[in-house]
Design a protein around this motif. Structure first.
Motif, PDB file in Angstrom:
ATOM      1  N   PHE A  51      34.922 -20.781  46.024  1.00 23.07           N
ATOM      2  CA  PHE A  51      34.982 -19.624  46.916  1.00 23.07           C
ATOM      3  C   PHE A  51      35.008 -18.317  46.132  1.00 23.07           C
ATOM      4  N   CYS A  52      35.828 -18.249  45.099  1.00 19.39           N
ATOM      5  CA  CYS A  52      35.918 -17.046  44.276  1.00 19.39           C
ATOM      6  C   CYS A  52      36.589 -17.392  42.951  1.00 19.39           C
ATOM      7  N   ARG A  53      36.273 -16.626  41.918  1.00 18.20           N
ATOM      8  CA  ARG A  53      36.872 -16.841  40.604  1.00 18.20           C
ATOM      9  C   ARG A  53      36.680 -15.589  39.772  1.00 18.20           C
ATOM     10  N   ILE A  54      37.419 -15.519  38.697  1.00 22.25           N
ATOM     11  CA  ILE A  54      37.268 -14.439  37.733  1.00 22.25           C
ATOM     12  C   ILE A  54      36.224 -14.893  36.716  1.00 22.25           C
ATOM     13  N   ASP A  55      35.239 -14.051  36.475  1.00 24.86           N
ATOM     14  CA  ASP A  55      34.172 -14.397  35.537  1.00 24.86           C
ATOM     15  C   ASP A  55      34.739 -14.841  34.198  1.00 24.86           C
ATOM     16  N   ILE A  88      45.456 -17.291  29.319  1.00 24.23           N
ATOM     17  CA  ILE A  88      45.968 -16.774  30.587  1.00 24.23           C
ATOM     18  C   ILE A  88      45.589 -17.803  31.641  1.00 24.23           C
ATOM     19  N   ILE A  89      46.573 -18.236  32.408  1.00 21.79           N
ATOM     20  CA  ILE A  89      46.364 -19.201  33.478  1.00 21.79           C
ATOM     21  C   ILE A  89      46.566 -18.458  34.802  1.00 21.79           C
ATOM     22  N   TYR A  90      45.673 -18.692  35.755  1.00 23.15           N
ATOM     23  CA  TYR A  90      45.867 -18.067  37.061  1.00 23.15           C
ATOM     24  C   TYR A  90      45.593 -19.063  38.182  1.00 23.15           C
ATOM     25  N   CYS A  91      46.147 -18.735  39.341  1.00 22.87           N
ATOM     26  CA  CYS A  91      45.924 -19.512  40.563  1.00 22.87           C
ATOM     27  C   CYS A  91      45.752 -18.515  41.705  1.00 22.87           C
ATOM     28  N   HIS A  92      46.145 -18.883  42.901  1.00 19.96           N
ATOM     29  CA  HIS A  92      45.991 -17.986  44.047  1.00 19.96           C
ATOM     30  C   HIS A  92      47.026 -16.860  44.029  1.00 19.96           C
ATOM     31  N   ASP A 114      44.670 -13.229  43.879  1.00 25.80           N
ATOM     32  CA  ASP A 114      44.854 -12.346  45.021  1.00 25.80           C
ATOM     33  C   ASP A 114      45.224 -10.938  44.557  1.00 25.80           C
ATOM     34  N   LEU A 115      46.189 -10.829  43.646  1.00 22.45           N
ATOM     35  CA  LEU A 115      46.590  -9.519  43.133  1.00 22.45           C
ATOM     36  C   LEU A 115      45.500  -8.937  42.233  1.00 22.45           C
ATOM     37  N   TRP A 116      44.780  -9.795  41.495  1.00 23.39           N
ATOM     38  CA  TRP A 116      43.651  -9.338  40.684  1.00 23.39           C
ATOM     39  C   TRP A 116      42.620  -8.648  41.587  1.00 23.39           C
ATOM     40  N   PRO A 129      38.041  -5.492  43.450  1.00 20.97           N
ATOM     41  CA  PRO A 129      37.999  -5.718  44.898  1.00 20.97           C
ATOM     42  C   PRO A 129      36.746  -6.457  45.375  1.00 20.97           C
ATOM     43  N   SER A 130      35.783  -6.706  44.478  1.00 24.03           N
ATOM     44  CA  SER A 130      34.607  -7.480  44.891  1.00 24.03           C
ATOM     45  C   SER A 130      34.928  -8.966  45.017  1.00 24.03           C
ATOM     46  N   ILE A 131      36.053  -9.394  44.469  1.00 20.39           N
ATOM     47  CA  ILE A 131      36.467 -10.784  44.600  1.00 20.39           C
ATOM     48  C   ILE A 131      37.097 -10.972  45.980  1.00 20.39           C
ATOM     49  N   PRO A 132      36.538 -11.866  46.798  1.00 22.44           N
ATOM     50  CA  PRO A 132      37.078 -12.054  48.150  1.00 22.44           C
ATOM     51  C   PRO A 132      38.495 -12.619  48.134  1.00 22.44           C
TER      52      PRO A 132
END
Length: 115
Positions: free
Chosen positions: A40-44, A70-74, A102-104, A110-113
């Motif tokens: 659905f969405c991710r950081i490049d 760096i580890i991330y989730c929702h 979400d905070l990212w 803001p282009s990340i849904p």
């Protein structure tokens, strides 16, 4: 930006993560969400290592125990659990992104849904 002392922090905010990812030698970026979330969405530039099978696959992502990551989730809960696991295995420079993707999305890209 230099890496924070892992003795004092487990988490970095999105701005700190962005600065580290823009450095000359960026840390690994690991997404510990599930495949459907990643689709659905991710950081490049992030690699998917779902928390559901993190213990089997995570160590293969790290060339050395001191590899910065760096580890991330929702929202930052699963990634913090992943960091606690990695630190217990001797991986010293692993950090959870506070607030997750979400905070990212709110603070950095803001282009990340959001979901």
């Amino acid at each position: 930006m230099t890496l924070p002392d892992p003795t004092y922090t487990n988490e970095l905010d999105p701005l700190q993560c962005q600065q580290l990812l823009a450095s000359e030698v960026p840390p690994l970026l690991i997404d510990c969400r599930e495949l459907n979330e990643f689709a659905f969405c991710r950081i490049d530039g992030s690699a998917l290592v779902p928390l559901s099978n993190f213990t089997e696959k995570a160590e293969a992502e790290f060339p050395e125990k001191d590899t910065p990551a760096i580890i991330y989730c929702h929202h930052g809960v699963r990634s913090l659990n992943a960091v606690f696991y990695l630190r217990a295995q001797g991986f010293t420079h692993t950090y959870s992104m506070r607030g997750g993707i979400d905070l990212w999305s709110l603070e950095i890209d803001p282009s990340i849904p959001r979901y």
